[in-house]
Design a protein around this motif. Sequence first.
Motif, PDB file in Angstrom:
ATOM      1  N   TYR A  57       0.831  -1.206   0.000  1.00  0.00           N
ATOM      2  CA  TYR A  57       0.000   0.000   0.000  1.00  0.00           C
ATOM      3  C   TYR A  57       0.869   1.261   0.000  1.00  0.00           C
ATOM      4  O   TYR A  57       0.523   2.250  -0.643  1.00  0.00           O
ATOM      5  CB  TYR A  57      -0.946  -0.026   1.196  1.00  0.00           C
ATOM      6  N   LEU A  58       1.999   1.208   0.700  1.00  0.00           N
ATOM      7  CA  LEU A  58       2.898   2.362   0.724  1.00  0.00           C
ATOM      8  C   LEU A  58       3.426   2.661  -0.677  1.00  0.00           C
ATOM      9  O   LEU A  58       3.332   3.800  -1.168  1.00  0.00           O
ATOM     10  CB  LEU A  58       4.053   2.108   1.691  1.00  0.00           C
ATOM     11  N   PHE A  59       3.979   1.649  -1.338  1.00  0.00           N
ATOM     12  CA  PHE A  59       4.579   1.878  -2.650  1.00  0.00           C
ATOM     13  C   PHE A  59       3.522   2.059  -3.737  1.00  0.00           C
ATOM     14  O   PHE A  59       3.775   2.744  -4.733  1.00  0.00           O
ATOM     15  CB  PHE A  59       5.547   0.735  -2.992  1.00  0.00           C
ATOM     16  N   PHE A  60       2.352   1.476  -3.541  1.00  0.00           N
ATOM     17  CA  PHE A  60       1.247   1.738  -4.477  1.00  0.00           C
ATOM     18  C   PHE A  60       0.870   3.217  -4.461  1.00  0.00           C
ATOM     19  O   PHE A  60       0.671   3.835  -5.511  1.00  0.00           O
ATOM     20  CB  PHE A  60       0.037   0.871  -4.116  1.00  0.00           C
ATOM     21  N   LEU A  61       0.779   3.799  -3.256  1.00  0.00           N
ATOM     22  CA  LEU A  61       0.417   5.213  -3.160  1.00  0.00           C
ATOM     23  C   LEU A  61       1.511   6.115  -3.729  1.00  0.00           C
ATOM     24  O   LEU A  61       1.222   7.132  -4.365  1.00  0.00           O
ATOM     25  CB  LEU A  61       0.129   5.579  -1.701  1.00  0.00           C
ATOM     26  N   ILE A  62       2.781   5.741  -3.502  1.00  0.00           N
ATOM     27  CA  ILE A  62       3.871   6.524  -4.098  1.00  0.00           C
ATOM     28  C   ILE A  62       3.763   6.488  -5.614  1.00  0.00           C
ATOM     29  O   ILE A  62       3.900   7.514  -6.296  1.00  0.00           O
ATOM     30  CB  ILE A  62       5.245   5.987  -3.639  1.00  0.00           C
ATOM     31  N   SER A  63       3.491   5.294  -6.162  1.00  0.00           N
ATOM     32  CA  SER A  63       3.332   5.170  -7.602  1.00  0.00           C
ATOM     33  C   SER A  63       2.141   5.984  -8.096  1.00  0.00           C
ATOM     34  O   SER A  63       2.211   6.652  -9.139  1.00  0.00           O
ATOM     35  CB  SER A  63       3.148   3.688  -7.964  1.00  0.00           C
ATOM     36  N   TYR A  64       1.048   5.957  -7.337  1.00  0.00           N
ATOM     37  CA  TYR A  64      -0.164   6.674  -7.734  1.00  0.00           C
ATOM     38  C   TYR A  64       0.083   8.180  -7.825  1.00  0.00           C
ATOM     39  O   TYR A  64      -0.337   8.832  -8.783  1.00  0.00           O
ATOM     40  CB  TYR A  64      -1.281   6.386  -6.737  1.00  0.00           C
ATOM     41  N   PHE A  65       0.758   8.726  -6.830  1.00  0.00           N
ATOM     42  CA  PHE A  65       0.920  10.185  -6.763  1.00  0.00           C
ATOM     43  C   PHE A  65       2.137  10.691  -7.543  1.00  0.00           C
ATOM     44  O   PHE A  65       2.401  11.898  -7.536  1.00  0.00           O
ATOM     45  CB  PHE A  65       1.021  10.640  -5.307  1.00  0.00           C
ATOM     46  N   ALA A  66       2.870   9.795  -8.205  1.00  0.00           N
ATOM     47  CA  ALA A  66       4.038  10.240  -8.963  1.00  0.00           C
ATOM     48  C   ALA A  66       3.650  11.242 -10.046  1.00  0.00           C
ATOM     49  O   ALA A  66       4.341  12.252 -10.254  1.00  0.00           O
ATOM     50  CB  ALA A  66       4.742   9.031  -9.586  1.00  0.00           C
ATOM     51  N   LEU A  67       2.529  10.998 -10.746  1.00  0.00           N
ATOM     52  CA  LEU A  67       2.119  11.892 -11.837  1.00  0.00           C
ATOM     53  C   LEU A  67       1.670  13.260 -11.342  1.00  0.00           C
ATOM     54  O   LEU A  67       2.195  14.286 -11.818  1.00  0.00           O
ATOM     55  CB  LEU A  67       1.031  11.226 -12.671  1.00  0.00           C
ATOM     56  N   PRO A  68       0.708  13.365 -10.409  1.00  0.00           N
ATOM     57  CA  PRO A  68       0.318  14.715  -9.972  1.00  0.00           C
ATOM     58  C   PRO A  68       1.449  15.483  -9.291  1.00  0.00           C
ATOM     59  O   PRO A  68       1.521  16.705  -9.428  1.00  0.00           O
ATOM     60  CB  PRO A  68      -0.856  14.460  -9.015  1.00  0.00           C
ATOM     61  N   VAL A  69       2.332  14.783  -8.581  1.00  0.00           N
ATOM     62  CA  VAL A  69       3.470  15.470  -7.953  1.00  0.00           C
ATOM     63  C   VAL A  69       4.396  16.025  -9.036  1.00  0.00           C
ATOM     64  O   VAL A  69       4.872  17.170  -8.941  1.00  0.00           O
ATOM     65  CB  VAL A  69       4.228  14.525  -7.006  1.00  0.00           C
ATOM     66  N   ALA A  70       4.663  15.223 -10.078  1.00  0.00           N
ATOM     67  CA  ALA A  70       5.516  15.701 -11.174  1.00  0.00           C
ATOM     68  C   ALA A  70       4.887  16.909 -11.859  1.00  0.00           C
ATOM     69  O   ALA A  70       5.573  17.897 -12.164  1.00  0.00           O
ATOM     70  CB  ALA A  70       5.747  14.571 -12.178  1.00  0.00           C
ATOM     71  N   ASP A  71       3.579  16.844 -12.121  1.00  0.00           N
ATOM     72  CA  ASP A  71       2.893  17.987 -12.731  1.00  0.00           C
ATOM     73  C   ASP A  71       2.973  19.225 -11.841  1.00  0.00           C
ATOM     74  O   ASP A  71       3.149  20.348 -12.336  1.00  0.00           O
ATOM     75  CB  ASP A  71       1.425  17.641 -12.995  1.00  0.00           C
ATOM     76  N   PHE A  72       2.840  19.025 -10.541  1.00  0.00           N
ATOM     77  CA  PHE A  72       2.917  20.164  -9.626  1.00  0.00           C
ATOM     78  C   PHE A  72       4.306  20.794  -9.663  1.00  0.00           C
ATOM     79  O   PHE A  72       4.441  22.031  -9.681  1.00  0.00           O
ATOM     80  CB  PHE A  72       2.581  19.730  -8.198  1.00  0.00           C
ATOM     81  N   VAL A  73       5.348  19.964  -9.685  1.00  0.00           N
ATOM     82  CA  VAL A  73       6.718  20.482  -9.770  1.00  0.00           C
ATOM     83  C   VAL A  73       6.898  21.284 -11.055  1.00  0.00           C
ATOM     84  O   VAL A  73       7.506  22.365 -11.056  1.00  0.00           O
ATOM     85  CB  VAL A  73       7.734  19.322  -9.700  1.00  0.00           C
ATOM     86  N   ILE A  74       6.356  20.777 -12.152  1.00  0.00           N
ATOM     87  CA  ILE A  74       6.498  21.457 -13.441  1.00  0.00           C
ATOM     88  C   ILE A  74       5.791  22.802 -13.428  1.00  0.00           C
ATOM     89  O   ILE A  74       6.373  23.841 -13.786  1.00  0.00           O
ATOM     90  CB  ILE A  74       5.939  20.558 -14.570  1.00  0.00           C
ATOM     91  N   PHE A  75       4.523  22.829 -13.024  1.00  0.00           N
ATOM     92  CA  PHE A  75       3.774  24.085 -13.065  1.00  0.00           C
ATOM     93  C   PHE A  75       4.180  25.039 -11.946  1.00  0.00           C
ATOM     94  O   PHE A  75       3.962  26.250 -12.054  1.00  0.00           O
ATOM     95  CB  PHE A  75       2.277  23.801 -13.031  1.00  0.00           C
ATOM     96  N   ARG A  76       4.763  24.509 -10.900  1.00  0.00           N
ATOM     97  CA  ARG A  76       5.347  25.384  -9.876  1.00  0.00           C
ATOM     98  C   ARG A  76       6.515  26.158 -10.474  1.00  0.00           C
ATOM     99  O   ARG A  76       6.695  27.348 -10.194  1.00  0.00           O
ATOM    100  CB  ARG A  76       5.821  24.540  -8.689  1.00  0.00           C
ATOM    101  N   ARG A  77       7.305  25.473 -11.298  1.00  0.00           N
ATOM    102  CA  ARG A  77       8.432  26.123 -11.968  1.00  0.00           C
ATOM    103  C   ARG A  77       7.943  27.117 -13.022  1.00  0.00           C
ATOM    104  O   ARG A  77       8.487  28.224 -13.151  1.00  0.00           O
ATOM    105  CB  ARG A  77       9.305  25.041 -12.605  1.00  0.00           C
ATOM    106  N   LEU A  78       6.910  26.733 -13.776  1.00  0.00           N
ATOM    107  CA  LEU A  78       6.449  27.587 -14.871  1.00  0.00           C
ATOM    108  C   LEU A  78       5.654  28.788 -14.388  1.00  0.00           C
ATOM    109  O   LEU A  78       5.835  29.911 -14.890  1.00  0.00           O
ATOM    110  CB  LEU A  78       5.587  26.763 -15.837  1.00  0.00           C
ATOM    111  N   TRP A  79       4.741  28.569 -13.428  1.00  0.00           N
ATOM    112  CA  TRP A  79       3.774  29.592 -13.036  1.00  0.00           C
ATOM    113  C   TRP A  79       3.829  29.970 -11.560  1.00  0.00           C
ATOM    114  O   TRP A  79       3.062  30.837 -11.136  1.00  0.00           O
ATOM    115  CB  TRP A  79       2.345  29.121 -13.339  1.00  0.00           C
TER     116      TRP A  79
END
Length: 302
Positions: A57-79
């Motif tokens: 369950y721990l690593f499943f959740l890390i895998s699940y949130f990898a995409l929104p976290v990456a998007d947040f890092v990207i748009f944090r940098r851009l905007w």
Amino acid sequence: MVAPLVALKPVQTLQRRWPALLGAVVTAAMLGGLAGELLGQGLAGLRRAVPTAAGFYLFFLISYFALPVADFVIFRRLWHVPAGAFGALNRKRIANDVLVGYSGDAYFYVWARARTEMVAAPFGAVKDVTIVSGIAGNVSAIVLGAVALPLGYELIEPATLRTILWSMGLATGLTLAFLLFSSRVFSLPRRQLWFIFGVDMLRIVVNCVTIAIAWSFAMPTVSVGLWLFLIAGRQLVSRLPLVPNKDLLFANFAILFIGQDQALSDLMAFTAASTLLVHMCIIAVVGIEYLVERTQAWRHEG
């Protein structure tokens, strides 16, 4: 002159409120789609053999949130987006998964457009991030295919193998076309594009490694190394445009390597159902919070 001005007021109010109304409609559609999938195959998956190891369950959740976290890092940098953007990025991901493809990207564009103080012209950035994410997925599929196919091609039917090779060629061609015409396709500076590409590649690695570790907790008789090899095949299959029944192809490929077809099928069903359940929980919480915020805003406007 008074009457025309009064008549224009509802139109102006509607123009201010349409992004919020659209967000509410998208949220309701996502909840409906998720409920339909859960009541169909999802609940059956949750009723099957449930992993007992907490590591799953721990690593499943890390895998699940990898995409929104990456998007947040990207748009944090851009905007320089605030923390509240994380909820919108989760809705973007869920809409892409549950509704029509790229509907989540359209939703996030509307979300950003409604916040013009944050960014004046969000379309170019959202478009570029979507395209670069697709390129990163294609590159990872091509690289993983070059590693995995020589080791497992004998287990694939000739017709399926030809389709995979044609799909890899198409993915390579599309990627090269975007690179050749990058000056006409992209609006962001090259430095920003490389940053987005790097974050997306890191996200893909994290997603693949963590889901492999999660599955190794659920089926400890299968080594992490073999799971990583199978995940490479899964990533390859997921990016191939000409291959139908991608999930079925991956499941058959995995069963050939691992055996234990019933246990593996149960694990795949449970993982898919758990993803739907997390989708449901997130969209319910974020959607309720969003509706409360917009209701308060409408009252202040009134």
